[in-house]
Design a protein around this motif. Sequence first.
Motif, mmCIF file in Angstrom:
data_model
loop_
_atom_site.group_PDB
_atom_site.id
_atom_site.type_symbol
_atom_site.label_atom_id
_atom_site.label_comp_id
_atom_site.label_asym_id
_atom_site.label_seq_id
_atom_site.Cartn_x
_atom_site.Cartn_y
_atom_site.Cartn_z
ATOM 1 N N ASP A 403 0.823 -1.219 0.000
ATOM 2 C CA ASP A 403 0.000 0.000 0.000
ATOM 3 C C ASP A 403 0.852 1.262 0.000
ATOM 4 O O ASP A 403 1.488 1.590 1.005
ATOM 5 C CB ASP A 403 -0.881 0.037 1.263
ATOM 6 C CG ASP A 403 -1.554 -1.298 1.526
ATOM 7 O OD1 ASP A 403 -2.205 -1.805 0.614
ATOM 8 O OD2 ASP A 403 -1.406 -1.828 2.656
ATOM 9 N N ALA A 404 0.806 1.990 -1.111
ATOM 10 C CA ALA A 404 1.473 3.304 -1.145
ATOM 11 C C ALA A 404 0.566 4.319 -0.457
ATOM 12 O O ALA A 404 -0.662 4.192 -0.523
ATOM 13 C CB ALA A 404 1.717 3.720 -2.588
ATOM 14 N N PRO A 405 1.174 5.330 0.201
ATOM 15 C CA PRO A 405 0.328 6.332 0.867
ATOM 16 C C PRO A 405 -0.535 7.106 -0.136
ATOM 17 O O PRO A 405 -0.128 7.304 -1.272
ATOM 18 C CB PRO A 405 1.343 7.261 1.552
ATOM 19 C CG PRO A 405 2.656 6.949 0.945
ATOM 20 C CD PRO A 405 2.598 5.578 0.385
ATOM 21 N N GLU A 406 -1.692 7.497 0.306
ATOM 22 C CA GLU A 406 -2.633 8.339 -0.449
ATOM 23 C C GLU A 406 -3.378 7.596 -1.557
ATOM 24 O O GLU A 406 -4.555 7.831 -1.762
ATOM 25 C CB GLU A 406 -1.944 9.572 -1.092
ATOM 26 C CG GLU A 406 -1.143 10.428 -0.118
ATOM 27 C CD GLU A 406 -2.009 11.204 0.846
ATOM 28 O OE1 GLU A 406 -3.176 11.436 0.526
ATOM 29 O OE2 GLU A 406 -1.506 11.547 1.941
ATOM 30 N N ILE A 407 -2.704 6.696 -2.299
ATOM 31 C CA ILE A 407 -3.371 6.130 -3.482
ATOM 32 C C ILE A 407 -3.886 4.709 -3.268
ATOM 33 O O ILE A 407 -4.792 4.291 -3.975
ATOM 34 C CB ILE A 407 -2.445 6.145 -4.719
ATOM 35 C CG1 ILE A 407 -1.067 5.562 -4.397
ATOM 36 C CG2 ILE A 407 -2.325 7.542 -5.274
ATOM 37 C CD1 ILE A 407 -0.149 5.441 -5.611
ATOM 38 N N ASP A 408 -3.303 3.952 -2.335
ATOM 39 C CA ASP A 408 -3.752 2.576 -2.126
ATOM 40 C C ASP A 408 -4.578 2.493 -0.846
ATOM 41 O O ASP A 408 -4.940 3.511 -0.269
ATOM 42 C CB ASP A 408 -2.544 1.635 -2.055
ATOM 43 C CG ASP A 408 -1.824 1.539 -3.394
ATOM 44 O OD1 ASP A 408 -2.481 1.713 -4.438
ATOM 45 O OD2 ASP A 408 -0.602 1.289 -3.387
ATOM 46 N N GLY A 409 -4.842 1.256 -0.402
ATOM 47 C CA GLY A 409 -5.655 1.077 0.799
ATOM 48 C C GLY A 409 -4.831 1.217 2.068
ATOM 49 O O GLY A 409 -3.658 1.601 2.043
ATOM 50 N N ILE A 410 -5.477 0.894 3.185
ATOM 51 C CA ILE A 410 -4.801 0.939 4.492
ATOM 52 C C ILE A 410 -4.989 -0.402 5.203
ATOM 53 O O ILE A 410 -5.775 -1.245 4.753
ATOM 54 C CB ILE A 410 -5.386 2.054 5.389
ATOM 55 C CG1 ILE A 410 -6.904 1.831 5.597
ATOM 56 C CG2 ILE A 410 -5.106 3.423 4.828
ATOM 57 C CD1 ILE A 410 -7.430 2.411 6.878
ATOM 58 N N VAL A 411 -4.263 -0.569 6.286
ATOM 59 C CA VAL A 411 -4.487 -1.710 7.181
ATOM 60 C C VAL A 411 -4.933 -1.108 8.514
ATOM 61 O O VAL A 411 -4.173 -0.349 9.129
ATOM 62 C CB VAL A 411 -3.200 -2.546 7.368
ATOM 63 C CG1 VAL A 411 -3.468 -3.740 8.266
ATOM 64 C CG2 VAL A 411 -2.637 -3.000 6.022
ATOM 65 N N LEU A 412 -6.154 -1.399 8.928
ATOM 66 C CA LEU A 412 -6.667 -0.855 10.191
ATOM 67 C C LEU A 412 -6.420 -1.885 11.288
ATOM 68 O O LEU A 412 -6.943 -2.992 11.236
ATOM 69 C CB LEU A 412 -8.161 -0.544 10.059
ATOM 70 C CG LEU A 412 -8.779 0.171 11.256
ATOM 71 C CD1 LEU A 412 -8.177 1.559 11.450
ATOM 72 C CD2 LEU A 412 -10.289 0.275 11.093
ATOM 73 N N VAL A 413 -5.585 -1.498 12.274
ATOM 74 C CA VAL A 413 -5.195 -2.442 13.332
ATOM 75 C C VAL A 413 -5.921 -2.056 14.613
ATOM 76 O O VAL A 413 -5.852 -0.895 15.043
ATOM 77 C CB VAL A 413 -3.658 -2.407 13.559
ATOM 78 C CG1 VAL A 413 -3.231 -3.574 14.444
ATOM 79 C CG2 VAL A 413 -2.905 -2.444 12.240
ATOM 80 N N LYS A 414 -6.593 -3.033 15.244
ATOM 81 C CA LYS A 414 -7.476 -2.718 16.364
ATOM 82 C C LYS A 414 -6.827 -2.725 17.747
ATOM 83 O O LYS A 414 -7.105 -1.891 18.580
ATOM 84 C CB LYS A 414 -8.646 -3.724 16.366
ATOM 85 C CG LYS A 414 -9.644 -3.476 15.245
ATOM 86 C CD LYS A 414 -10.491 -2.261 15.551
ATOM 87 C CE LYS A 414 -11.553 -2.074 14.470
ATOM 88 N NZ LYS A 414 -12.241 -0.812 14.618
#
Length: 442
Positions: A403-414
Amino acid sequence: MTQPSKLPPSRVGFVSLGCPKALVDSEQILTQLRAEGYAISPSYHDADLVVVNTCGFIDAAVEESLDAIGEALAENGKVIVTGCLGAKGNIVQETHPKVLAVTGPHALQEVMSAVHAHLPPAHDPYTSLIPPQGIKLTPKHYAYLKISEGCNHRCSFCIIPSLRGDLLSRPIGEVMQEAENLVKAGVKELLVISQDTSAYGVDVKYRTGFWGGKPLKTRFTELARALGELGVWVRLHYVYPYPHVDEVIPLMAEGKILPYLDIPLQHASPRILKAMRRPAATENNLARIQRWRETCPDITLRSTFIVGFPGETADDFEDLLAFLDVAQLDRVGAFAYSPVDGAAANALAGAVPEALKQERLERFMQHQARISAAKLQQRIGHTLSVLVDEISDEGIIARSAADAPEIDGIVLVKNVAHAKPGDFIKVEITGADEHDLYARAV
Ligand code: SF4
């Protein structure tokens, strides 16, 4: 009020040999040294380091230059060599292996990079308001590294070359120095950008520069390898699928640089690619992608496409969808073609009606969304290292190598109690939607 005491400036000795062209090079280096606060020392003994600008025109000049380098080494010990003799194979390094760095002529930036590496300018609180890494608008833990300006291609839909000119590659020593400064300042991810990253160095005929006292070619693969030695994430953007791009895939498989390629393909129909005048339009991209995946199964491929380009038929569009099915790209962006003032494509026949363009764009995005979602689902259960971007109310927002910043998704860690932006944490992927992954720390 007492003033804080100033540190004495670093002192550079300078020996200038050769013709008027060499003299002008010397003047430019001396001017830059003074502009950066270095003092010029008239003697070897008072100098912290000596620059010798050499001549290599005739044998006598070579001898004189080698003698001058030897004298500077004997009297001072820290010597940087520049000028014509530096461009004559390895003669300087073979005769005087102790020199700190060697550059060819007309190499102001490379000489300054070598000086900075061995004699950093003293920080002067009165004049030095800028940190070594420069002023960045990105968060502290990632930075864009621009390696060239302009472009030698003439894609028919683009006016960048008329705005920014032909390709102009930055000297590799300067790029590496900037990368090093960024890493020293705490950057954990370098995003390499340009208009055409894989063409890096073509304009300077892959000229040999210097980094850390060693010769280094101004070339895409060599740059990727050198950046891979800095121990941070290195992500390559705007890479066209030229054959030599194959050379960086093993670096990804070895974990030297991120297994991630942003390759703006723009279309898949050979007819449309030709009308677009795309670089590498004749390459067999599917075969190439397959080979990349054989070498580096974890590679993430990102691309962008244009739909509704003038002359695009229903068959061309179906070819494009069929390409997506086979290519199985991980991340894809798309635009409906829109004419740009001054672009050659405006004169092409067969403009696609606006409503049809929008319909194709929607079909394209839905088609790819299914592929991207299925690919993200495959990652559930995997454990990976992610880079923390920010702490939010919902959890920790991080990114993986994919995941590149701004253009791809994210990983949300709980479930992370203590983490801050710029930390790497290990997580297990527990869920996925169309764009993002959900995870828990392990
Ligand atoms: S779209 Fe084509 S012409 Fe424009 S910058 Fe990219 S490669 Fe160069």
